[in-house]
Motif scaffolding. Structure first.
Motif, PDB file in Angstrom:
ATOM      1  N   ASP A 173     -22.640  58.182 -25.328  1.00 35.14           N
ATOM      2  CA  ASP A 173     -22.759  58.988 -26.713  1.00 35.14           C
ATOM      3  C   ASP A 173     -21.823  58.459 -27.690  1.00 35.14           C
ATOM      4  OD1 ASP A 173     -23.693  61.517 -28.191  1.00 35.14           O
ATOM      5  OD2 ASP A 173     -21.490  61.684 -28.179  1.00 35.14           O
TER       6      ASP A 173
ATOM      7  N   GLY B  85     -17.997  61.087 -30.068  1.00 33.84           N
ATOM      8  CA  GLY B  85     -18.807  60.657 -31.341  1.00 33.84           C
ATOM      9  C   GLY B  85     -18.431  61.684 -32.405  1.00 33.84           C
TER      10      GLY B  85
ATOM     11  N   GLU C  47     -23.379  56.680 -31.429  1.00 36.51           N
ATOM     12  CA  GLU C  47     -22.909  57.037 -32.849  1.00 36.51           C
ATOM     13  C   GLU C  47     -22.318  55.832 -33.721  1.00 36.51           C
ATOM     14  OE1 GLU C  47     -23.548  59.841 -34.236  1.00 36.51           O
ATOM     15  OE2 GLU C  47     -24.102  61.134 -32.461  1.00 36.51           O
TER      16      GLU C  47
ATOM     17  N   ARG D 288     -19.926  61.432 -36.344  1.00 41.40           N
ATOM     18  CA  ARG D 288     -21.198  62.147 -36.443  1.00 41.40           C
ATOM     19  C   ARG D 288     -20.929  63.118 -37.365  1.00 41.40           C
ATOM     20  NH1 ARG D 288     -21.685  63.190 -31.468  1.00 41.40           N
ATOM     21  NH2 ARG D 288     -20.492  65.522 -31.733  1.00 41.40           N
ATOM     22  N   ASP D 289     -19.696  63.823 -37.196  1.00 46.36           N
ATOM     23  CA  ASP D 289     -19.394  65.374 -38.121  1.00 46.36           C
ATOM     24  C   ASP D 289     -18.275  65.006 -39.079  1.00 46.36           C
ATOM     25  OD1 ASP D 289     -20.968  66.198 -35.979  1.00 46.36           O
ATOM     26  OD2 ASP D 289     -19.153  67.005 -34.859  1.00 46.36           O
TER      27      ASP D 289
END
Length: 305
Positions: free
Chosen positions: A50, A267, A54, A271-272
């Motif tokens: 994962d 990630g 990313e 991602r965030d």
């Protein structure tokens, strides 16, 4: 060069790096909580996949002896995932220091770290790329922690390895810098951890002004501090031209942090959090400093005369 569990690589080959993580850890001896045990190797590979998906390409794994370090596992994970993994030598802080080292002097700590850095870890042929995470307690440097940090500084000076620290809730970062540099360790070998947990702007600024690197490495742990506040601090530090001293990570230590158990996974910064910075106008070249260039410089083994 940068030392990974699979050998040395060029700094330009490191890529996007999460600088303070745990893949395999066991804090249950002290915390008495099974959530603080990461021992699911297939799960680790899923989480790394994962992270890789990313855009993550490297991870600094700061689980040391006393926290459940397993460098052979890290080697397998790196081989199978394609993610560069940097392992560590070091001890954490009181009360996590292994029983055999609880009465050591700074010289004994230094000797142990230098031995692992020059001969490999426990006969595995795997070498550490960082000394850490070495830490202090909340608003207190206990006598054994003082010896530990001095030992880490002496070993860093001897080996050229960077020293990465743990500050409990971000406290005593400046004091750590003073302790490390007093032994002759250069500021470009020092990474002060968890500075995003300190809500006192002036204290974090004082750490940056010494010239060391700082970690904003508990991103996503909004129960400690909202990410919005982390963003505001970073914007101010960028405004003051400290962007070449900042590193990012998430410091996942629990099963419940993993995606497979409903958590955000490794990630999450990519991602965030990065989109939050971009939404506030942070340029891509600054983000590349945080994620690529700064880690490459911070974890390059220094040649010292």
């Amino acid at each position: 060069m940068i030392q990974t569990v699979l050998g040395k690589i060029r700094p330009e080959d490191l890529g996007v790096c999460s600088v303070h993580e745990h893949l395999s850890i066991d804090l249950s001896r002290i915390k008495k909580d099974p959530d603080t045990v990461l021992d699911d190797e297939p799960g680790m590979l899923e989480e790394l996949a994962d992270f890789h998906g990313e855009g993550g390409r490297a991870m600094v794994e700061v689980t040391n002896d006393g926290m459940g370090r397993d460098v052979l596992r890290l080697k397998r994970l790196s081989e199978k995932s394609g993610v560069h993994i940097i392992a560590c030598t070091g001890f954490y802080k009181d009360p996590f220091i292994p029983e055999y080292a609880q009465n050591w002097t700074a010289a004994q700590f230094a000797e142990h770290f230098i031995k692992e850095a020059t001969e490999g870890i426990d006969g595995t042929g795997i070498f550490p790329g960082v000394i850490g995470e070495v830490g202090t307690s909340k608003n207190e440097i206990k006598p054994i922690e003082r010896e530990l940090l001095i030992g880490a500084a002496l070993a860093g000076k001897e080996t050229g390895l960077p020293v990465t620290t743990h500050t409990t809730l971000g406290t005593l970062g400046y004091e750590q810098v003073q302790l490390l540099t007093a032994q002759g360790l250069a500021t470009d070998q020092i990474i002060i951890g968890h500075q995003d947990l300190n809500p006192n702007f002036d204290e974090v600024l004082a750490v940056l002004e010494t010239g060391v690197y700082i970690d904003f490495d508990t991103i996503g742990k909004n129960n400690y501090r909202p990410d919005a506040e982390r963003v505001e601090f970073l914007l101010e530090f960028i405004q003051r031209d400290f962007e070449k001293q900042i590193l990012l990570s998430a410091d996942l230590t629990r099963k419940s942090h993993w995606k497979k158990h409903g958590g955000p996974g490794y990630g999450l910064v990519l991602r965030d959090f990065i989109p939050q910075l971009k939404a506030k106008g942070v340029r891509q070249e600054t983000i590349d400093l945080f994620l690529i260039s700064n880690p490459a410089r911070a974890f390059t083994i220094k040649e010292r005369s």
